[in-house]
Design a protein around this motif. Structure first.
Motif, short mmCIF file in Angstrom:
data_model
loop_
_atom_site.label_atom_id
_atom_site.label_comp_id
_atom_site.label_asym_id
_atom_site.label_seq_id
_atom_site.Cartn_x
_atom_site.Cartn_y
_atom_site.Cartn_z
N GLY A 1 0.78 -1.23 0.00
CA GLY A 1 0.00 0.00 0.00
C GLY A 1 0.81 1.28 0.00
N LEU A 2 2.14 1.17 0.12
CA LEU A 2 2.97 2.37 0.13
C LEU A 2 2.80 3.17 -1.15
N GLY A 3 2.63 2.47 -2.27
CA GLY A 3 2.50 3.17 -3.54
C GLY A 3 1.29 4.08 -3.60
N GLN A 4 0.20 3.67 -2.92
CA GLN A 4 -1.02 4.48 -2.96
C GLN A 4 -1.00 5.64 -1.97
N THR A 5 -0.06 5.62 -1.03
CA THR A 5 0.04 6.75 -0.11
C THR A 5 0.76 7.94 -0.75
N ILE A 6 1.46 7.67 -1.87
CA ILE A 6 2.19 8.73 -2.58
C ILE A 6 1.33 9.21 -3.74
N PRO A 7 1.21 10.52 -3.95
CA PRO A 7 0.43 11.02 -5.09
C PRO A 7 0.90 10.43 -6.41
N SER A 8 -0.04 10.23 -7.33
CA SER A 8 0.28 9.55 -8.59
C SER A 8 1.37 10.25 -9.38
N LEU A 9 1.35 11.58 -9.40
CA LEU A 9 2.38 12.31 -10.14
C LEU A 9 3.76 12.08 -9.52
N ALA A 10 3.81 12.01 -8.19
CA ALA A 10 5.08 11.75 -7.53
C ALA A 10 5.58 10.34 -7.84
N VAL A 11 4.65 9.37 -7.89
CA VAL A 11 5.04 8.00 -8.25
C VAL A 11 5.63 7.96 -9.65
N LEU A 12 4.97 8.66 -10.59
CA LEU A 12 5.48 8.70 -11.96
C LEU A 12 6.88 9.34 -12.01
N ALA A 13 7.07 10.41 -11.23
CA ALA A 13 8.37 11.08 -11.23
C ALA A 13 9.45 10.16 -10.66
N LEU A 14 9.12 9.44 -9.58
CA LEU A 14 10.11 8.54 -8.98
C LEU A 14 10.46 7.39 -9.92
N VAL A 15 9.42 6.82 -10.53
CA VAL A 15 9.66 5.69 -11.44
C VAL A 15 10.45 6.15 -12.66
N MET A 16 10.13 7.33 -13.16
CA MET A 16 10.81 7.87 -14.33
C MET A 16 12.30 8.08 -14.06
N SER A 17 12.66 8.32 -12.80
CA SER A 17 14.05 8.60 -12.48
C SER A 17 14.96 7.39 -12.69
N PHE A 18 14.41 6.15 -12.63
CA PHE A 18 15.26 4.99 -12.86
C PHE A 18 14.82 4.12 -14.04
N LEU A 19 13.65 4.40 -14.61
CA LEU A 19 13.21 3.65 -15.79
C LEU A 19 13.15 4.51 -17.04
N GLY A 20 13.43 5.80 -16.88
CA GLY A 20 13.39 6.69 -18.03
C GLY A 20 11.96 7.07 -18.40
N ILE A 21 11.75 7.43 -19.66
CA ILE A 21 10.42 7.81 -20.12
C ILE A 21 9.89 6.75 -21.08
N GLY A 22 8.58 6.81 -21.31
CA GLY A 22 7.95 5.84 -22.19
C GLY A 22 6.94 4.98 -21.47
N SER A 23 6.61 3.85 -22.07
CA SER A 23 5.55 3.00 -21.52
C SER A 23 6.00 2.21 -20.29
N ARG A 24 7.27 1.86 -20.19
CA ARG A 24 7.73 1.03 -19.07
C ARG A 24 7.50 1.68 -17.70
N PRO A 25 7.92 2.93 -17.49
CA PRO A 25 7.65 3.53 -16.18
C PRO A 25 6.16 3.72 -15.91
N ALA A 26 5.39 4.01 -16.96
CA ALA A 26 3.95 4.18 -16.77
C ALA A 26 3.31 2.86 -16.34
N ILE A 27 3.68 1.77 -16.99
CA ILE A 27 3.15 0.45 -16.63
C ILE A 27 3.53 0.08 -15.21
N PHE A 28 4.77 0.36 -14.84
CA PHE A 28 5.22 0.04 -13.48
C PHE A 28 4.46 0.85 -12.44
N ALA A 29 4.26 2.14 -12.70
CA ALA A 29 3.52 2.98 -11.77
C ALA A 29 2.06 2.53 -11.65
N LEU A 30 1.44 2.18 -12.77
CA LEU A 30 0.05 1.70 -12.75
C LEU A 30 -0.05 0.37 -12.01
#
Length: 243
Positions: free
Chosen positions: A88-117
């Protein structure tokens, strides 16, 4: 009396659709979506959106069901609180912040979006799987043991069928969250209907905004209906009547 209420409901619904049609015509939505090039582009974005949702939901189903089933076993039940907290830690963080964190190590594109979702969609499935299995009556499980069922058969033939209604409720919540949040994937280059939504907001073009938002709404409603229909098909009739 009931017939009158039904007729009134239909009249109100038709009147609402008529008013919405007039509004769509006045803001240019009908003309925008009638353009063959724009139709092709919208369908392209819908396919991107469905790709993000389908892959992330498949991963969330696999992880959520596995986690929920594992921590429902007696030997792992003491870890249920910790596991659900971590998931549940992922849902305590705002969605935009999750996307920003994931983007920092997966880059941009569909992979970070899929991981965040995937992170956002796993908790409702895991939590409802655990709650549904724990809610199965101990008397039913004892009866299954009494006729010689082993733990694996009890899980698949007794616990999961009785918990399926609760599990599917979690899947419905996760799916609706996933479809709505997937629109944010546009911000990190994943495409999807967020392209039209944010372009419409930035350019103050209501037709583009609604051309992106309405398919998202329809997808969420259709997805919710399909999960409910799936439940009617797979949940045994006796269990549905008991509920």
């Amino acid at each position: 009396m009931q017939a009158t209420v039904t007729k009134g409901y239909r009249f109100v619904l038709l009147a609402l659709l008529f008013v919405m049609g007039i509004g769509a015509e006045r803001i240019g939505l009908v003309a925008y979506m009638s353009d063959p090039w724009e139709q092709e582009y919208i369908l392209f974005l819908v396919r991107q959106h469905l790709f993000l949702v389908s892959i992330s939901m498949a991963l969330a189903l696999a992880a959520g069901l596995t986690a929920g089933i594992l921590v429902s076993r007696k030997r792992f039940r003491k870890y249920a609180g910790v596991v659900m907290y971590v998931i549940g830690l992922g849902q305590t963080i705002p969605s935009l912040a999750v996307l920003a964190l994931v983007m920092s190590f997966l880059g941009i594109g569909s992979r970070p979006a899929i991981f965040a979702l995937f992170i956002y969609s796993t908790l409702p499935i895991a939590r409802n799987t655990l709650a549904g299995i724990l809610a199965v009556s101990p008397a039913i499980i004892d009866a299954a043991r009494g006729i010689g069922m082993n733990p694996m058969r009890i899980l698949w033939q007794v616990e999961l069928p009785n918990a399926l209604h609760v599990i599917l409720a979690g899947v419905r919540v996760a799916l609706v969250i996933n479809i709505g949040t997937a629109a944010l994937g546009y911000l990190i280059g994943a495409g999807g209907l967020g392209d039209l939504i944010f372009t419409g907001i930035n350019l103050m073009q209501t037709d583009k905004l609604l051309a992106g938002a309405l398919p998202v709404i329809v997808m969420a409603l259709v997805g919710d209906f399909l999960v409910e229909l799936f439940g009617i098909i797979v949940i045994p009739k006796g269990i549905r009547l008991a509920e």
